[in-house]
Design a protein around this motif. Structure first.
Motif, PDB file in Angstrom:
ATOM      1  N   ASN A   1       0.846  -1.195   0.000  1.00  0.00           N
ATOM      2  CA  ASN A   1       0.000   0.000   0.000  1.00  0.00           C
ATOM      3  C   ASN A   1       0.887   1.252   0.000  1.00  0.00           C
ATOM      4  O   ASN A   1       2.111   1.139  -0.092  1.00  0.00           O
ATOM      5  CB  ASN A   1      -0.987  -0.018   1.184  1.00  0.00           C
ATOM      6  N   SER A   2       0.285   2.420   0.138  1.00  0.00           N
ATOM      7  CA  SER A   2       1.075   3.653   0.002  1.00  0.00           C
ATOM      8  C   SER A   2       2.097   3.813   1.129  1.00  0.00           C
ATOM      9  O   SER A   2       3.028   4.611   1.018  1.00  0.00           O
ATOM     10  CB  SER A   2       0.152   4.865  -0.049  1.00  0.00           C
TER      11      SER A   2
ATOM     12  N   THR B   1      -0.187  -5.651   1.104  1.00  0.00           N
ATOM     13  CA  THR B   1      -1.652  -5.654   1.201  1.00  0.00           C
ATOM     14  C   THR B   1      -2.167  -7.040   1.575  1.00  0.00           C
ATOM     15  O   THR B   1      -3.324  -7.188   1.970  1.00  0.00           O
ATOM     16  CB  THR B   1      -2.263  -5.281  -0.159  1.00  0.00           C
ATOM     17  N   GLY B   2      -1.340  -8.054   1.383  1.00  0.00           N
ATOM     18  CA  GLY B   2      -1.763  -9.432   1.641  1.00  0.00           C
ATOM     19  C   GLY B   2      -1.851 -10.238   0.351  1.00  0.00           C
ATOM     20  O   GLY B   2      -1.830 -11.465   0.366  1.00  0.00           O
TER      21      GLY B   2
ATOM     22  N   TYR C   1       7.894 -12.841   5.061  1.00  0.00           N
ATOM     23  CA  TYR C   1       7.289 -11.690   4.393  1.00  0.00           C
ATOM     24  C   TYR C   1       7.052 -10.582   5.417  1.00  0.00           C
ATOM     25  O   TYR C   1       6.698 -10.857   6.563  1.00  0.00           O
ATOM     26  CB  TYR C   1       5.942 -12.048   3.740  1.00  0.00           C
ATOM     27  N   PRO C   2       7.237  -9.322   5.004  1.00  0.00           N
ATOM     28  CA  PRO C   2       6.974  -8.208   5.925  1.00  0.00           C
ATOM     29  C   PRO C   2       5.542  -8.273   6.467  1.00  0.00           C
ATOM     30  O   PRO C   2       4.631  -8.711   5.780  1.00  0.00           O
ATOM     31  CB  PRO C   2       7.155  -6.973   5.044  1.00  0.00           C
TER      32      PRO C   2
ATOM     33  N   HIS D   1      -0.766 -10.963   9.037  1.00  0.00           N
ATOM     34  CA  HIS D   1      -1.279 -11.703   7.874  1.00  0.00           C
ATOM     35  C   HIS D   1      -1.174 -13.200   8.129  1.00  0.00           C
ATOM     36  O   HIS D   1      -0.168 -13.820   7.772  1.00  0.00           O
ATOM     37  CB  HIS D   1      -0.483 -11.336   6.609  1.00  0.00           C
ATOM     38  N   PRO D   2      -2.210 -13.789   8.711  1.00  0.00           N
ATOM     39  CA  PRO D   2      -2.162 -15.230   9.020  1.00  0.00           C
ATOM     40  C   PRO D   2      -1.910 -16.086   7.780  1.00  0.00           C
ATOM     41  O   PRO D   2      -1.439 -17.221   7.900  1.00  0.00           O
ATOM     42  CB  PRO D   2      -3.546 -15.519   9.604  1.00  0.00           C
ATOM     43  N   GLU D   3      -2.197 -15.519   6.571  1.00  0.00           N
ATOM     44  CA  GLU D   3      -2.002 -16.290   5.340  1.00  0.00           C
ATOM     45  C   GLU D   3      -0.530 -16.332   4.921  1.00  0.00           C
ATOM     46  O   GLU D   3      -0.139 -17.112   4.056  1.00  0.00           O
ATOM     47  CB  GLU D   3      -2.882 -15.734   4.203  1.00  0.00           C
ATOM     48  N   PHE D   4       0.314 -15.493   5.500  1.00  0.00           N
ATOM     49  CA  PHE D   4       1.756 -15.487   5.198  1.00  0.00           C
ATOM     50  C   PHE D   4       2.461 -16.516   6.084  1.00  0.00           C
ATOM     51  O   PHE D   4       1.957 -16.850   7.162  1.00  0.00           O
ATOM     52  CB  PHE D   4       2.369 -14.108   5.493  1.00  0.00           C
ATOM     53  N   PRO D   5       3.670 -16.997   5.679  1.00  0.00           N
ATOM     54  CA  PRO D   5       4.409 -17.926   6.548  1.00  0.00           C
ATOM     55  C   PRO D   5       4.598 -17.308   7.935  1.00  0.00           C
ATOM     56  O   PRO D   5       4.887 -16.121   8.058  1.00  0.00           O
ATOM     57  CB  PRO D   5       5.753 -18.086   5.840  1.00  0.00           C
ATOM     58  N   SER D   6       4.423 -18.125   8.958  1.00  0.00           N
ATOM     59  CA  SER D   6       4.410 -17.621  10.336  1.00  0.00           C
ATOM     60  C   SER D   6       5.802 -17.178  10.804  1.00  0.00           C
ATOM     61  O   SER D   6       6.816 -17.779  10.458  1.00  0.00           O
ATOM     62  CB  SER D   6       3.902 -18.716  11.258  1.00  0.00           C
TER      63      SER D   6
END
Ligand code: GAL
Length: 334
Positions: free
Chosen positions: A194-195, A200-201, A303-304, A309-314
């Protein structure tokens, strides 16, 4: 390992540099921030840096430093863990960047070493910058035949989150920007931002975009394209979703002019490609200006903002569990 006086902090604390060499590779690290101050391959210094501690204290872009506890941005400077909300110091607008104002890039590490490695340790106290748990962190820089490796370890007495990396800016030729360097990244997706430069996910395919580095291309080829993601960041400043798991080669950087290639190996799932868009042209070591796009960072990490973001690697680390990751930068002539 050769220890030399480097300078003094405003509080009087002496800062030292530590150097190891095997002929092909010479590495100099500071106890302040665990900074890689110099990395020479066959005599060529391939990282940006400064000659004095005062210049590092101004913190113009985390040059060569260890960043932690949590690399890159945490959105809103807060996250939830075990049903509790943790509020962090916000040092980047409304967000937390690279561990907060007193992140690992600004602390003095304890150093030990031998002929081929430099080991740094730092005990980050519970709630430092707002993070839970006493976190004992180790960073071992070791020489290989043709490169340098970084082994990160961390152990905590409470459940916590950790995401460590190194913020070296590479330039294989020096004296010019990295736009003529060729780059290959083994990634089919990247994470748009995002800006405020927070993901953003979305995982977006690189295919057909300026983010496609699956075949080597020069960093400068598309960097001025009218792409909204490039415009937000003023260049590349994005996390790439690295292919495959385990310790593998993920990127190749080369300069035909220098005749040098650097390969990046890591066991991490992501890598922030940052093309030094915020560098401002200050004078660096050896009389060379640290110009905008004067170096490129390969910040291997999760990932930052994974904490939000639960969908990103923990990036959670359980109490008593060992965090362990390795990244290597390997050089060769071509
Ligand atoms: C990078 C980050 C950039 C910028 C830089 C430090 O890791 O992605 O947005 O903050 O660090 O200047």
């Amino acid at each position: 390992m050769l220890k030399s006086y480097f300078g003094r902090l405003p509080n009087g604390k002496e800062i030292y540099s530590y150097a190891v060499s095997n002929g092909a590779i010479s590495l100099t690290v500071l106890d302040y921030g665990g900074i890689i101050q110099s990395l020479k391959y066959c005599g060529n210094d391939v990282v940006l840096g400064y000659n004095t501690i005062g210049e590092y204290l101004d913190n113009d872009g985390y040059l060569g430093a260890i960043v932690g506890r949590y690399a890159n941005r945490i959105s809103g400077g807060s996250f939830r863990l075990n049903k509790k909300t943790y509020r962090l110091f916000k040092n980047d607008g409304g967000n937390t960047l690279h561990g907060g104002a007193g992140g690992f890039s600004g602390v003095v590490w304890d150093v030990t070493g031998d002929d081929a490695s430099i080991t740094l340790k730092y005990l980050s106290p519970d709630r430092e910058e707002g993070f839970p748990g006493n976190l004992l962190t180790g960073v071992k820089y070791y020489l290989t035949e043709n490169g340098v490796g970084i082994e990160y370890t961390a152990l905590c007495d409470k459940d916590t989150v950790v995401n460590l990396t190194n913020h070296s800016y590479f330039n294989l030729i020096g004296g010019e920007t990295i736009e003529n360097h060729f780059l290959l990244i083994d990634a089919d997706y990247f994470t748009p931002v995002n800006s405020a430069l927070v993901p953003t996910g979305e995982l977006r395919p690189v295919s057909g975009t300026v983010f496609d580095f699956r075949c080597a291309k020069s960093i400068g080829r598309d960097i001025e394209e009218n792409d909204p993601q490039l415009k937000i960041a003023g260049g590349y400043d994005h996390n790439f979703v690295l292919r495959k798991d385990g310790f593998r080669k993920v990127a190749e950087l080369s300069s035909a002019k220098a005749g040098i290639e650097m390969d990046v190996y890591t066991d991490r799932p992501g890598m922030q490609l940052y093309t030094g868009n915020f560098l401002t042209g200050r004078m660096g070591k050896n009389g060379k200006k640290i110009m905008k796009r004067g170096g490129v960072c390969f910040e291997t990490q999760s990932y930052p903002d994974s904490v939000n973001h639960p969908e990103f690697p923990s990036t959670e680390l359980k109490a008593g569990e060992m965090y362990h990751t390795v990244t290597e930068y390997r050089f060769h002539k071509y």
